[in-house]
Design an enzyme around this catalytic site. Structure first.
Site, PDB file in Angstrom:
ATOM      1  N   LYS A  68     -70.278   2.809  -4.598  1.00 24.86           N
ATOM      2  CA  LYS A  68     -70.248   3.926  -3.637  1.00 24.86           C
ATOM      3  C   LYS A  68     -68.827   4.452  -3.543  1.00 24.86           C
ATOM      4  O   LYS A  68     -67.871   3.668  -3.469  1.00 24.86           O
ATOM      5  CB  LYS A  68     -70.708   3.458  -2.252  1.00 24.86           C
ATOM      6  CG  LYS A  68     -70.617   4.576  -1.197  1.00 24.86           C
ATOM      7  CD  LYS A  68     -71.249   4.192   0.126  1.00 24.86           C
ATOM      8  CE  LYS A  68     -70.335   3.432   1.026  1.00 24.86           C
ATOM      9  NZ  LYS A  68     -70.773   3.423   2.443  1.00 24.86           N
ATOM     10  N   ARG A 112     -77.178   1.847   6.805  1.00 26.48           N
ATOM     11  CA  ARG A 112     -76.841   0.446   6.511  1.00 26.48           C
ATOM     12  C   ARG A 112     -75.879  -0.122   7.559  1.00 26.48           C
ATOM     13  O   ARG A 112     -75.867  -1.327   7.826  1.00 26.48           O
ATOM     14  CB  ARG A 112     -76.347   0.280   5.069  1.00 26.48           C
ATOM     15  CG  ARG A 112     -75.076   1.017   4.631  1.00 26.48           C
ATOM     16  CD  ARG A 112     -73.842   0.403   5.188  1.00 26.48           C
ATOM     17  NE  ARG A 112     -72.717   0.406   4.280  1.00 26.48           N
ATOM     18  CZ  ARG A 112     -71.460   0.369   4.691  1.00 26.48           C
ATOM     19  NH1 ARG A 112     -71.145   0.427   5.973  1.00 26.48           N
ATOM     20  NH2 ARG A 112     -70.483   0.304   3.807  1.00 26.48           N
ATOM     21  N   GLN A 140     -72.569   7.616  13.385  1.00 25.14           N
ATOM     22  CA  GLN A 140     -72.725   6.145  13.408  1.00 25.14           C
ATOM     23  C   GLN A 140     -73.349   5.693  14.723  1.00 25.14           C
ATOM     24  O   GLN A 140     -74.187   4.780  14.736  1.00 25.14           O
ATOM     25  CB  GLN A 140     -71.384   5.426  13.203  1.00 25.14           C
ATOM     26  CG  GLN A 140     -70.581   5.857  11.991  1.00 25.14           C
ATOM     27  CD  GLN A 140     -71.372   5.875  10.705  1.00 25.14           C
ATOM     28  OE1 GLN A 140     -72.215   5.003  10.466  1.00 25.14           O
ATOM     29  NE2 GLN A 140     -71.127   6.869   9.873  1.00 25.14           N
ATOM     30  N   GLY A 225     -66.439   0.704  14.344  1.00 23.68           N
ATOM     31  CA  GLY A 225     -65.762   2.001  14.176  1.00 23.68           C
ATOM     32  C   GLY A 225     -64.473   1.932  13.381  1.00 23.68           C
ATOM     33  O   GLY A 225     -64.206   2.795  12.550  1.00 23.68           O
ATOM     34  N   SER A 299     -67.369  -5.582  11.684  1.00 27.21           N
ATOM     35  CA  SER A 299     -67.803  -5.070  10.373  1.00 27.21           C
ATOM     36  C   SER A 299     -66.810  -4.038   9.858  1.00 27.21           C
ATOM     37  O   SER A 299     -66.469  -3.087  10.574  1.00 27.21           O
ATOM     38  CB  SER A 299     -69.177  -4.416  10.528  1.00 27.21           C
ATOM     39  OG  SER A 299     -69.324  -3.359   9.609  1.00 27.21           O
TER      40      SER A 299
END
Ligand SMILES: NC(=O)c1ccc[n+]([C@@H]2O[C@H](COP(=O)([O-])OP(=O)(O)OC[C@H]3O[C@@H](n4cnc5c(N)ncnc54)[C@H](O)[C@@H]3O)[C@@H](O)[C@H]2O)c1
Length: 328
Positions: A68, A112, A140, A225, A299
């Site tokens: 990606k 995702r 998001q 974020g 994340s």
């Protein structure tokens, strides 16, 4: 023949519940060593208030191989009427290397990222969690609420962002209709933090948007974020009070200002990080262990998420006969 897939076509090929299941398999592959995920090449483009990354992955059990290219240009919505996050995914045949598909990755990036939050929430939120909160009201944030809704039966949602009041109300109305749950615009970020059992931080903020003393015992936080050095949504106190699970330890230590800055300050060490999401998925480590602990899922986003979802979408498209064939 490669299949070209645009955003609108992709929207009809995957839902959030299905995405959480695929992401669960991807994290199991990461923990069990059946995936190959070189560290992504990520750079900050200060001149354009942007960030870009190239993210390859192979998932052997799923038979998925690809890369990606993703960008986050934070001024896109205000200056160019474009989403902040844009991406393109190239999916390859794992036996021959031929291009199977070139597809929009912008929508899938949100799906995702919502799905990984759903998965982390499943393992880390209290079983009786019913109130979700989200900071941010962008692309998001929408997917974050969808992901949290898959993991727990929500009765109420609180939201707050820096968007104008009418945009915040529109976001609340849209999400309430989509999820069938009352969504209220809170008077401040603090009111969201103090009122929610499960939180998601999904803003473009570069400096902390909460004070760790506002967090109630038993809260679960998904912090998605910020994902670049020097940038963070969490203050040091939030991080120090939490049991921290990373999407991947190496990636968070290399890229997440949320983790790096408390380490540089001497308030946290790498040994304080509890583990990785894949370890919870495979049962190697426990998720939440009592109703008092504050849990934090950090994340930065991993290519196994993108390539696993892209592979699923490609196979769905072939089955349904949608997309445009293109011969390179
Ligand atoms: N971890 C991951 O895997 C992952 C994946 C994709 C995007 N992201 C990141 O998620 C963030 C949000 O992306 P997006 O596409 O939704 O952006 P967006 O531009 O659509 O929305 C950003 C939102 O943040 C809000 N905001 C900014 N500063 C704030 C503050 N101080 N307090 C409250 N709200 C604030 C804005 O009002 C807006 O609603 C970006 O930083 C992006 O890089 C992370």
């Amino acid at each position: 023949m490669a299949l070209l897939l645009d955003r609108e076509t992709i929207r009809g090929l995957v839902d959030m519940e299905g995405a959480v299941g695929i992401i669960e398999q991807a994290f199991a592959e990461l923990a069990e060593g059946t995936s190959i995920m070189p560290q992504r090449t990520a750079e900050t483009d200060a001149e354009h208030n942007g960030w870009y990354a190239f993210m390859p992955a192979q998932l052997k059990n799923m038979g998925a191989l690809g890369i990606k290219a993703v960008t986050v240009y934070k001024d896109n919505p205000s200056k160019h009427d474009l989403p902040s996050t844009l991406a393109t995914i190239v999916l390859l045949d794992g036996e021959t290397g031929q291009a199977l598909s070139v597809m929009d990755g912008g929508y899938l990036t949100a799906v995702r990222t919502g799905a990984v939050t759903g998965l982390a929430t499943k393992h880390l939120a209290r079983a009786d969690a019913t109130v979700a909160g989200v900071l941010g009201a962008g692309v998001q944030a929408r997917a974050q609420l969808q992901g949290m809704s898959v993991a727990r039966k929500l009765e109420r949602i609180l939201c707050y962002s820096q968007d104008p009041p009418d945009a915040q109300q529109a976001f609340a109305g849209e999400m309430s209709e989509l999820l069938g749950v009352p969504v209220e615009v809170a008077e401040s970020g603090r009111a969201v933090i103090e009122g929610a059992d499960i939180l998601s931080l999904a803003t473009t903020a570069a400096t902390p948007i909460l004070d760790g003393d506002w967090i109630r015992e038993g809260t679960h936080i998904n912090a998605i974020g910020s994902h670049a050095p020097g940038v963070r949504e969490l203050d040091t106190r939030s991080v120090v009070r939490s049991k921290i699970v990373c999407d991947q330890l190496a990636a968070c230590l290399a890229e997440a200002g949320d983790i790096q800055i408390p380490i540089e300050e001497g308030a946290l060490s790498a040994d304080d990080l509890y583990g990785e999401l894949g370890e919870l998925v495979t049962g190697r480590k426990k998720g939440r262990e009592n109703d008092q602990e504050i849990t934090l899922f950090k994340s930065v986003g991993l290519s196994i998420q993108d390539i696993s979802i892209a592979s699923f979408v490609y196979h769905q498209a072939v089955e349904k006969g949608v997309g445009t064939e293109f011969n390179f």
